[in-house]
Write a protein that holds these residues in place. Structure first.
Motif, PDB file in Angstrom:
ATOM      1  N   VAL A  30       0.851  -1.188   0.000  1.00  0.00           N
ATOM      2  CA  VAL A  30       0.000   0.000   0.000  1.00  0.00           C
ATOM      3  C   VAL A  30       0.892   1.244   0.000  1.00  0.00           C
ATOM      4  CG1 VAL A  30      -1.707   1.324   1.305  1.00  0.00           C
ATOM      5  CG2 VAL A  30      -1.892  -1.158   1.210  1.00  0.00           C
ATOM      6  N   PHE A  31       0.586   2.191  -0.909  1.00  0.00           N
ATOM      7  CA  PHE A  31       1.319   3.463  -0.950  1.00  0.00           C
ATOM      8  C   PHE A  31       0.399   4.577  -0.474  1.00  0.00           C
ATOM      9  CE2 PHE A  31       2.329   0.940  -4.650  1.00  0.00           C
ATOM     10  CZ  PHE A  31       3.705   0.842  -4.595  1.00  0.00           C
ATOM     11  N   GLY A  32       0.924   5.462   0.347  1.00  0.00           N
ATOM     12  CA  GLY A  32       0.183   6.665   0.682  1.00  0.00           C
ATOM     13  C   GLY A  32       0.681   7.775  -0.215  1.00  0.00           C
ATOM     14  N   GLN A  77      -1.393  -2.366  -4.220  1.00  0.00           N
ATOM     15  CA  GLN A  77      -0.782  -3.181  -5.255  1.00  0.00           C
ATOM     16  C   GLN A  77      -0.687  -4.626  -4.762  1.00  0.00           C
ATOM     17  OE1 GLN A  77       3.323  -2.240  -6.100  1.00  0.00           O
ATOM     18  NE2 GLN A  77       3.030  -2.510  -8.295  1.00  0.00           N
ATOM     19  N   TYR A  78      -1.247  -5.539  -5.567  1.00  0.00           N
ATOM     20  CA  TYR A  78      -1.216  -6.947  -5.195  1.00  0.00           C
ATOM     21  C   TYR A  78      -0.058  -7.648  -5.881  1.00  0.00           C
ATOM     22  CZ  TYR A  78      -5.622  -6.572  -2.814  1.00  0.00           C
ATOM     23  OH  TYR A  78      -6.601  -6.239  -1.922  1.00  0.00           O
ATOM     24  N   LYS A  79       0.304  -8.807  -5.358  1.00  0.00           N
ATOM     25  CA  LYS A  79       1.436  -9.537  -5.934  1.00  0.00           C
ATOM     26  C   LYS A  79       1.195  -9.911  -7.385  1.00  0.00           C
ATOM     27  CE  LYS A  79       4.048 -10.788  -2.189  1.00  0.00           C
ATOM     28  NZ  LYS A  79       4.773 -11.735  -1.405  1.00  0.00           N
ATOM     29  N   SER A  80      -0.085 -10.117  -7.737  1.00  0.00           N
ATOM     30  CA  SER A  80      -0.385 -10.516  -9.105  1.00  0.00           C
ATOM     31  C   SER A  80      -0.227  -9.339 -10.060  1.00  0.00           C
ATOM     32  CB  SER A  80      -1.816 -11.026  -9.193  1.00  0.00           C
ATOM     33  OG  SER A  80      -2.704  -9.969  -8.914  1.00  0.00           O
ATOM     34  N   GLY A  81       0.077  -8.149  -9.533  1.00  0.00           N
ATOM     35  CA  GLY A  81       0.242  -6.991 -10.393  1.00  0.00           C
ATOM     36  C   GLY A  81      -0.987  -6.114 -10.424  1.00  0.00           C
ATOM     37  N   VAL A 108      -3.102 -11.171   7.039  1.00  0.00           N
ATOM     38  CA  VAL A 108      -2.758 -10.255   5.949  1.00  0.00           C
ATOM     39  C   VAL A 108      -1.686  -9.300   6.454  1.00  0.00           C
ATOM     40  CG1 VAL A 108      -3.595  -8.430   4.430  1.00  0.00           C
ATOM     41  CG2 VAL A 108      -5.088 -10.347   4.983  1.00  0.00           C
ATOM     42  N   LYS A 109      -0.631  -9.159   5.662  1.00  0.00           N
ATOM     43  CA  LYS A 109       0.420  -8.217   6.029  1.00  0.00           C
ATOM     44  C   LYS A 109       0.393  -7.061   5.038  1.00  0.00           C
ATOM     45  CE  LYS A 109       5.413  -7.909   6.688  1.00  0.00           C
ATOM     46  NZ  LYS A 109       6.693  -8.620   6.586  1.00  0.00           N
ATOM     47  N   ILE A 110       0.266  -5.853   5.542  1.00  0.00           N
ATOM     48  CA  ILE A 110       0.263  -4.673   4.686  1.00  0.00           C
ATOM     49  C   ILE A 110       1.659  -4.061   4.731  1.00  0.00           C
ATOM     50  CG2 ILE A 110      -0.738  -2.383   4.314  1.00  0.00           C
ATOM     51  CD1 ILE A 110      -2.984  -4.200   4.059  1.00  0.00           C
ATOM     52  N   ILE A 111       2.298  -3.958   3.574  1.00  0.00           N
ATOM     53  CA  ILE A 111       3.616  -3.329   3.510  1.00  0.00           C
ATOM     54  C   ILE A 111       3.416  -1.909   3.003  1.00  0.00           C
ATOM     55  CG2 ILE A 111       5.926  -3.476   2.521  1.00  0.00           C
ATOM     56  CD1 ILE A 111       5.366  -6.502   2.166  1.00  0.00           C
ATOM     57  N   LEU A 112       3.837  -0.955   3.820  1.00  0.00           N
ATOM     58  CA  LEU A 112       3.490   0.432   3.566  1.00  0.00           C
ATOM     59  C   LEU A 112       4.675   1.266   3.132  1.00  0.00           C
ATOM     60  CD1 LEU A 112       1.500   1.332   6.787  1.00  0.00           C
ATOM     61  CD2 LEU A 112       0.608   1.488   4.477  1.00  0.00           C
ATOM     62  N   THR A 113       4.406   2.239   2.281  1.00  0.00           N
ATOM     63  CA  THR A 113       5.366   3.316   2.092  1.00  0.00           C
ATOM     64  C   THR A 113       4.587   4.527   1.600  1.00  0.00           C
ATOM     65  OG1 THR A 113       7.517   3.952   1.194  1.00  0.00           O
ATOM     66  CG2 THR A 113       6.053   2.789  -0.294  1.00  0.00           C
ATOM     67  N   ALA A 114       5.271   5.666   1.476  1.00  0.00           N
ATOM     68  CA  ALA A 114       4.604   6.867   0.996  1.00  0.00           C
ATOM     69  C   ALA A 114       5.420   7.437  -0.147  1.00  0.00           C
ATOM     70  CB  ALA A 114       4.482   7.889   2.121  1.00  0.00           C
TER      71      ALA A 114
END
Ligand code: HEC
Ligand SMILES: [Cu+2]
Length: 322
Positions: free
Chosen positions: A114-116, A124-128, A142-148
Motif C-alpha cells: 500500500v502506498f500513501g 498493489q497486489y502480488k499478481s500486479g 494479511v500483512k500490509i507493507i506500507l510506504t509513501a
C-alpha cells in the motif's frame, strides 16, 4: 474487575460506542481500554467521593473547633502506593502482550503493498493488480507493507484498532486477521495537506472465493477500454480529490467537466487550447502553465504514471468533454 471490563466492552460494542471489532486483537484492545476506564472511574469515585465526604464531616463548626494534628500514616501511604503500583504493572504487562502480538508478523501472511500519496491510498497486489480499495479474504493473516511517495501519512483501520506510519523512502508494515466480513474504513491519521480528511479508502473483507473472483476480474483490467482504465486511475491516483469531472464544481483544482477542446485562461492572461499535449503537461509538469485563479497545489506526476496510464487518463478526460 476483568470480567466487568469485558462486559462493558461488549456493551459498548452493542451500543455502537466503539467501532465494530473486526479482528480478535481489536477485542483485546477494547478489553484493556474498558479496564482502564473502569479502574479510573472507581479511583475517581473513591478520591473525589472521599474528599467531599471528609470536607463535610470535618468541617470546622465553631471557632474553638480544632482539627486533630495528624502528620502521616505509614500503613495507609504504603497501601495507596502499592495498590496503584500493582495495577500499573498489570496494565503494562497486559498492554505489552497485546502490542507484542500486534507486532509479531505471522508467517505465510498474504502480503499487500500500500502506498500513501497526497491524497489517496494506492494498493498493489502480488499478481500486479492495482486498486484503490483493499480487498482481503476473511480469517486469513494479511500483512500490509506500507510506504509513501511524497510526505508522511499514517494508515489506520479503526475497526481493527491498528495504525502505522507510512514513511517516504522506507517500508513499514502491519498485519491483521479479519474475522468479520464487511466494509471497513481506512483513514490517514497523519496530517498531510489540504485534502488529508478526504484520504479515505475502503477495506473489504470477503470470503476466499469472492476474493479469488475479485482478483481475477481485477487482473483483466488491462483489457478494459482506455476510458474505463482512465476512470479507475483517476481515483487510484488521487485526481478525484482535487478535480470534479461530472458537475463542473471547483474543488482544489478546476473541474475537468466539458474542459477538453476548450480555451483555458492562464494566470499570465493568455489562453490555450486544452488538447492532449496540454493535459499531458498539466499532469507531468503542473507548474509549467497555471490556470487563472488557482494556486500551484497540484503535485507533479512525473515518473509516477506510465505512458499507457497517461493515455488512459487523457482518454478519460476527453470522454468528459461532451
Ligand atoms: C492536490 C490537488 C490536485 C491533484 C491530486 C491533481 N490535480 Fe490537477 N490540478 C490541480 C490544480 C490546483 C490545478 C490548476 C493549477 C495548475 O494549472 O497547475 C490543476 C490542473 C490540472 C489540469 C489543467 C486543467 C485546466 O483547467 O486547464 C489537468 C488536465 C489536471 N490538473 C489533471 C490532473 C490529473 C489527471 C490528476 C491525477 C493524475 C490531477 N490533476 C491531480 C490540483 C490537483
Ligand atoms: Cu495522508
Amino acid at each position: 474487575m476483568f470480567i466487568k471490563a469485558l462486559m462493558i466492552s461488549q456493551q459498548a460494542q452493542a451500543q455502537n460506542f466503539m467501532p465494530t471489532e473486526g479482528t480478535e486483537i481489536a477485542g483485546r484492545v477494547d478489553s484493556l481500554y474498558a479496564f482502564l476506564l473502569v479502574t479510573s472511574a472507581i479511583a475517581c469515585a473513591i478520591l473525589i467521593g472521599g474528599m467531599i465526604y471528609f470536607a463535610l464531616k470535618y468541617k470546622r463548626r465553631t471557632d474553638t473547633d480544632k482539627t486533630a494534628y495528624i502528620t502521616h500514616n505509614t500503613f495507609l501511604e504504603f497501601l495507596w502506593s502499592f495498590i496503584p503500583l500493582v495495577i500499573f504493572l498489570g496494565v503494562f504487562a497486559w498492554g505489552w502482550i497485546i502490542y507484542n502480538d500486534m507486532r509479531s508478523f505471522p508467517k505465510d501472511a498474504l502480503e499487500v503493498h500500500v502506498f500513501g500519496r497526497q491524497w489517496a491510498w494506492e494498493v498493489q497486489y502480488k499478481s500486479g493488480v492495482t486498486s484503490n480499495e483493499i480487498v482481503v479474504p476473511v480469517n486469513r493473516d494479511v500483512k500490509i507493507i506500507l510506504t509513501a511517495t511524497d510526505v508522511l501519512h499514517s494508515f489506520y483501520i479503526p475497526s481493527f484498532r491498528i495504525k502505522q506510519d507510512a514513511v517516504p523512502g522506507r517500508y513499514t508494515a502491519l498485519w491483521f486477521r479479519a474475522n468479520k466480513m464487511g466494509e471497513f474504513h481506512v483513514f490517514c491519521t497523519e496530517y498531510c495537506g489540504t485534502s488529508h480528511s478526504g484520504m479515505i479508502t475502503k477495506l473489504r473483507v470477503v470470503s476466499q472465493t469472492d476474493y479469488d473472483k475479485w482478483l481475477e476480474e481485477a487482473s483483466n483490467f488491462k483489457f478494459l477500454p482506455l476510458v474505463d482504465q482512465g476512470k479507475q486511475l483517476f481515483t487510484t491516483k488521487g485526481c478525484v480529490a482535487c478535480h470534479d469531472v461530472d458537475a463542473g464544481t471547483v474543488k482544489v483544482g478546476p473541474s475537468l467537466h466539458k474542459k477538453f477542446n476548450t480555451q483555458e485562461l492562464l494566470a499570465d492572461g493568455s489562453a490555450i487550447l486544452v488538447d492532449e499535449n496540454y493535459v499531458r503537461e498539466s499532469i507531468l509538469n503542473p507548474s509549467a502553465k497555471w490556470v487563472k485563479g488557482f494556486t500551484a497545489a497540484m503535485p507533479s506526476f512525473q515518473g509516477q504514471l506510465s505512458e499507457m496510464e497517461l493515455n488512459a487518463l487523457i482518454e478519460f478526460i476527453k470522454s468528459k468533454a461532451q
